[in-house]
Design a protein around this motif. Structure first.
Motif, PDB file in Angstrom:
ATOM      1  N   ALA A 222       0.841  -1.197   0.000  1.00 18.06           N
ATOM      2  CA  ALA A 222       0.000   0.000   0.000  1.00 18.06           C
ATOM      3  C   ALA A 222       0.875   1.246   0.000  1.00 18.06           C
ATOM      4  O   ALA A 222       1.839   1.338   0.761  1.00 18.06           O
ATOM      5  CB  ALA A 222      -0.923   0.003   1.210  1.00 18.06           C
ATOM      6  N   ILE A 223       0.537   2.187  -0.873  1.00 21.29           N
ATOM      7  CA  ILE A 223       1.187   3.503  -0.866  1.00 21.29           C
ATOM      8  C   ILE A 223       0.288   4.435  -0.069  1.00 21.29           C
ATOM      9  O   ILE A 223      -0.857   4.686  -0.445  1.00 21.29           O
ATOM     10  CB  ILE A 223       1.391   4.044  -2.289  1.00 21.29           C
ATOM     11  N   ALA A 224       0.786   4.926   1.057  1.00 17.48           N
ATOM     12  CA  ALA A 224      -0.011   5.767   1.945  1.00 17.48           C
ATOM     13  C   ALA A 224       0.758   7.041   2.264  1.00 17.48           C
ATOM     14  O   ALA A 224       1.953   7.162   1.998  1.00 17.48           O
ATOM     15  CB  ALA A 224      -0.367   5.010   3.226  1.00 17.48           C
ATOM     16  N   GLY A 225       0.048   7.978   2.837  1.00 13.14           N
ATOM     17  CA  GLY A 225       0.660   9.257   3.205  1.00 13.14           C
ATOM     18  C   GLY A 225      -0.370  10.357   3.220  1.00 13.14           C
ATOM     19  O   GLY A 225      -1.559  10.133   2.965  1.00 13.14           O
ATOM     20  N   GLU A 226       0.078  11.557   3.506  1.00 12.24           N
ATOM     21  CA  GLU A 226      -0.811  12.702   3.530  1.00 12.24           C
ATOM     22  C   GLU A 226      -1.197  13.087   2.099  1.00 12.24           C
ATOM     23  O   GLU A 226      -0.587  12.623   1.128  1.00 12.24           O
ATOM     24  CB  GLU A 226      -0.133  13.866   4.255  1.00 12.24           C
ATOM     25  N   PRO A 227      -2.196  13.930   1.934  1.00 14.81           N
ATOM     26  CA  PRO A 227      -2.625  14.313   0.586  1.00 14.81           C
ATOM     27  C   PRO A 227      -1.539  15.061  -0.187  1.00 14.81           C
ATOM     28  O   PRO A 227      -0.705  15.775   0.378  1.00 14.81           O
ATOM     29  CB  PRO A 227      -3.833  15.228   0.848  1.00 14.81           C
ATOM     30  N   ASN A 228      -1.555  14.853  -1.502  1.00 16.66           N
ATOM     31  CA  ASN A 228      -0.746  15.643  -2.437  1.00 16.66           C
ATOM     32  C   ASN A 228       0.758  15.507  -2.204  1.00 16.66           C
ATOM     33  O   ASN A 228       1.505  16.473  -2.361  1.00 16.66           O
ATOM     34  CB  ASN A 228      -1.153  17.127  -2.365  1.00 16.66           C
ATOM     35  N   VAL A 229       1.207  14.275  -1.864  1.00 15.32           N
ATOM     36  CA  VAL A 229       2.652  14.051  -1.717  1.00 15.32           C
ATOM     37  C   VAL A 229       3.199  13.236  -2.883  1.00 15.32           C
ATOM     38  O   VAL A 229       4.391  12.916  -2.894  1.00 15.32           O
ATOM     39  CB  VAL A 229       2.976  13.354  -0.377  1.00 15.32           C
ATOM     40  N   GLY A 230       2.329  12.854  -3.854  1.00 14.27           N
ATOM     41  CA  GLY A 230       2.805  12.154  -5.043  1.00 14.27           C
ATOM     42  C   GLY A 230       2.504  10.677  -5.083  1.00 14.27           C
ATOM     43  O   GLY A 230       3.131   9.931  -5.841  1.00 14.27           O
ATOM     44  N   LYS A 231       1.515  10.232  -4.310  1.00 11.93           N
ATOM     45  CA  LYS A 231       1.198   8.791  -4.275  1.00 11.93           C
ATOM     46  C   LYS A 231       0.730   8.294  -5.637  1.00 11.93           C
ATOM     47  O   LYS A 231       1.148   7.238  -6.109  1.00 11.93           O
ATOM     48  CB  LYS A 231       0.129   8.517  -3.209  1.00 11.93           C
ATOM     49  N   SER A 232      -0.158   9.052  -6.287  1.00  9.89           N
ATOM     50  CA  SER A 232      -0.674   8.619  -7.588  1.00  9.89           C
ATOM     51  C   SER A 232       0.417   8.646  -8.653  1.00  9.89           C
ATOM     52  O   SER A 232       0.473   7.777  -9.538  1.00  9.89           O
ATOM     53  CB  SER A 232      -1.847   9.520  -8.014  1.00  9.89           C
ATOM     54  N   THR A 233       1.315   9.624  -8.570  1.00 12.09           N
ATOM     55  CA  THR A 233       2.441   9.675  -9.511  1.00 12.09           C
ATOM     56  C   THR A 233       3.344   8.467  -9.327  1.00 12.09           C
ATOM     57  O   THR A 233       3.838   7.885 -10.303  1.00 12.09           O
ATOM     58  CB  THR A 233       3.245  10.964  -9.316  1.00 12.09           C
ATOM     59  N   LEU A 234       3.558   8.067  -8.062  1.00 10.40           N
ATOM     60  CA  LEU A 234       4.416   6.916  -7.791  1.00 10.40           C
ATOM     61  C   LEU A 234       3.806   5.630  -8.342  1.00 10.40           C
ATOM     62  O   LEU A 234       4.506   4.825  -8.957  1.00 10.40           O
ATOM     63  CB  LEU A 234       4.666   6.786  -6.292  1.00 10.40           C
ATOM     64  N   ILE A 235       2.504   5.421  -8.136  1.00  5.54           N
ATOM     65  CA  ILE A 235       1.905   4.179  -8.646  1.00  5.54           C
ATOM     66  C   ILE A 235       1.932   4.154 -10.165  1.00  5.54           C
ATOM     67  O   ILE A 235       2.101   3.096 -10.786  1.00  5.54           O
ATOM     68  CB  ILE A 235       0.469   3.978  -8.104  1.00  5.54           C
ATOM     69  N   ASN A 236       1.808   5.327 -10.804  1.00  4.58           N
ATOM     70  CA  ASN A 236       1.931   5.378 -12.264  1.00  4.58           C
ATOM     71  C   ASN A 236       3.338   4.995 -12.703  1.00  4.58           C
ATOM     72  O   ASN A 236       3.526   4.323 -13.726  1.00  4.58           O
ATOM     73  CB  ASN A 236       1.578   6.771 -12.778  1.00  4.58           C
ATOM     74  N   GLN A 237       4.350   5.409 -11.933  1.00  3.42           N
ATOM     75  CA  GLN A 237       5.740   5.053 -12.251  1.00  3.42           C
ATOM     76  C   GLN A 237       5.952   3.547 -12.106  1.00  3.42           C
ATOM     77  O   GLN A 237       6.582   2.918 -12.962  1.00  3.42           O
ATOM     78  CB  GLN A 237       6.698   5.801 -11.321  1.00  3.42           C
TER      79      GLN A 237
END
Length: 450
Positions: A222-237
C-alpha cells in the motif's frame, strides 16, 4: 438421467474469434457426436481432417477431429475433440448440432476436471494445482502450480496415508492378539517407530515457511501518506502507465486504486490510497477510512512524504490495527518524494529517496521491493503446502498422530482410533473421502470447458 451420466460439451480454447477453437465432448455420447458430425470415428488419439456436416448434410467447417476412448482420456470417459476455425458463426452452428443429440448438454464450470477427479485421473491437490495454473499471473506462480499438478503434495499424502494404515493394522492386530502374551508388544514397537517417523515428516512440512500459500494471492503493498505528496504519480511510475489521476489539488484520490505487477516473477498488488488527513468532506472521509483499512491489512506500506518533511508519529500510528502496537517496523518504509528539490539534505538511514515525477530512485525502490518479496515468500520452490485447506488437514493428521503416540501405552484401542482419524484427514486432503462440501467451491472457480 443423472447429470453426471450425461455427455457434456464446451469450448475448451480461448475467447473467440480466434484462429482455431477446440470444442471438447465428454461422456457416453461423445462417439455418437463425432460420427454424427464427422461421418465416422478416427483412429484413437490420432488427428484426422474431416468435413463436418449438419443434420441437413450441409458443410459446417473443414476441421481436425480426435477420438479418445475411455478410460484412456483426460476425464476417464469417452472424449471427442473438434478443432475448428474459431469464428463465432462456425461455433454457433457446431454447438447447435451437438446440443440436439440426445443426452448431451452444455458443461458447467469445472465439470470436465471434476469428472477427471471422480474417475481417478487426478486427486484434489492436483485439481487445485490445475486451478492455480489456469489463474497463474507470474512465472513463480506457474512453477508452483505445475509442481502441485504433477503430484508434489498428492504423492506424499498418498504415501503417508498408506503408512498410517499399515501402522494402524499393527496396532489393531495387537488388540486382536491381546491374550497371546508378548505378541502385542512385538507389534506395537514397529508401529510406534513408524508413527514417530510419519509425525516427524508431516511436522517438518508444516513447520516450513507458510508464505507459499500467499504466493497464490500475491504480496500487497500500500502507498499511503498525507494528501498531495505524489502517491498517484508513484503508482503510475511503478505500473509504467497512467492508472491514477494526478492533480495538484489535495484529495483527488477518493477511492482505493489497485494495480497487479509482476516483479521478477513475484505477484505484487500495489494500492494507491486516499491521502490520510482530517477532513469535513464525507466522501473524502470514506476514502481516508478505506485507505487506513487497506494499509492495516497490507504486507508492506510505503509511507510517502515530501522532501525533508518530518515524520508525523500520529499519522504513522493510523497504519496500525486497533491494539496492534507490535506491527513490525520492517513492514513500513519511509519514502521521501521530490528529492530533486531537496536542498542537499541527507536522508536518515533506512529511508528511500525518489522523484516520482522524474523517475529518480524508482529502480532502487523496485529492487528493494523484489528483495522484500523474495524474503517474504521464502523458498517456495520446494513448498509442499499451497492452500489453507491443505495446511489445516495436515495439521489435523499431525495432531492425531501425536495423540496416538501419547495414548498407545494406555490402550491400543484409543491409539488405533487416532490413527483412523489421521488416515481420514489425509483422505480428505486427497479428496477420496467425504469431501462433497468442498468440491463445489473448488470446481466452480474453473472456467467453462476445463
Amino acid at each position: 438421467m443423472h447429470p453426471r451420466d450425461q455427455t457434456i460439451f464446451a469450448l475448451s480454447s480461448g475467447r473467440t474469434p480466434s484462429a482455431i477453437a477446440v470444442v471438447r465432448v465428454s461422456g457416453p455420447q461423445a462417439g455418437l457426436a463425432l460420427t454424427t458430425l464427422a461421418g465416422k470415428l478416427p483412429a484413437p488419439r490420432r488427428a484426422s481432417r474431416r468435413l463436418l456436416r449438419d443434420s441437413a448434410g450441409q458443410p459446417i467447417d473443414d476441421a481436425v477431429v480426435l477420438w479418445f476412448p475411455g478410460p484412456s482420456s483426460a476425464t476417464g470417459e469417452d472424449v471427442a475433440e473438434f478443432h475448428v476455425h474459431g469464428g463465432r458463426a462456425v461455433l454457433s452452428v457446431l454447438f447447435a448440432e451437438i446440443a440436439v443429440i440426445p443426452n448431451i448438454r452444455a458443461a458447467e464450470p469445472g465439470e470436465f476436471t471434476r469428472r477427471a477427479f471422480e474417475n481417478g485421473k487426478l486427486d484434489l491437490t492436483e485439481a487445485e494445482g490445475l486451478d492455480d495454473l489456469i489463474h497463474a499471473d507470474t512465472d513463480r506462480q506457474r512453477r508452483q502450480a505445475l509442481r502441485q499438478l504433477q503430484g508434489l503434495l498428492g504423492d506424499r499424502a498418498r504415501d503417508w496415508r498408506k503408512r498410517v494404515i499399515e501402522a494402524s493394522a499393527l496396532i489393531e492386530a495387537g488388540i486382536d492378539f491381546s491374550d497371546e502374551g508378548d505378541v502385542p508388544a512385538e507389534l506395537r514397537a514397529p508401529a510406534i517407530k513408524a508413527i514417530e517417523t510419519l509425525h516427524g515428516e508431516i511436522t517438518t512440512v508444516l513447520a516450513a515457511q507458510g508464505h507459499s500459500e500467499r504466493l497464490r494471492e500475491g504480496l500487497v503493498v500500500a502507498i499511503a501518506g498525507e494528501p498531495n505528496v505524489g502517491k498517484s504519480t508513484l503508482i503510475n511510475q511503478l505500473a509504467r502507465r497512467e492508472v491514477a489521476i494526478v492533480s495538484p489539488h489535495a484529495g483527488t484520490t477518493r477511492d482505493v486504486i489497485e494495480v497487479q505487477l509482476d516483479l521478477d516473477g513475484y505477484p505484487v498488488t500495489i494500492i494507491d490510497t486516499a491521502g490520510i488527513r482530517e477532513t469535513d468532506d464525507p466522501v473524502e472521509q470514506e476514502g481516508v477510512r478505506r485507505a487506513r483499512a487497506r494499509a492495516e491489512d497490507a504486507d508492506l506500506v510505503l509511507w510517502l512524504m515530501e522532501g525533508e518533511q518530518a515524520v508525523d508519529p500520529d499519522a504513522m500510528r493510523s497504519l496500525w490495527k486497533s491494539g496492534d502496537s507490535d506491527r513490525s517496523e520492517g513492514s513500513v518504509w519511509i519514502v521521501r518524494n521530490k528529492i530533486d528539490l531537496m536542498a542537499g539534505g541527507t536522508r536518515p538511514s533506512g529511508e528511500f529517496g525518489i522523484s516520482a515525477g522524474r523517475g529518480d530512485g524508482i529502480p532502487e525502490l523496485v529492487d528493494a521491493l523484489v528483495k522484500f518479496a523474495s524474503e517474504f515468500f521464502g523458498a517456495t520452490e520446494g513448498a509442499v503446502v499451497t492452500r489453507a485447506r491443505q495446511r489445516d488437514l495436515l495439521s489435523r493428521a499431525s495432531e492425531s498422530l501425536r495423540r496416538s503416540l501419547d495414548l498407545v501405552e494406555d490402550g491400543e484401542e484409543l491409539a488405533a482410533e487416532e490413527l483412523r482419524a489421521a488416515a481420514y484427514a489425509l483422505g480428505r486432503l486427497l479428496g477420496r473421502v467425504d469431501v462433497e462440501d468442498v468440491l463445489g467451491a473448488i470446481f466452480q472457480k474453473f472456467c467453462i470447458g476445463k
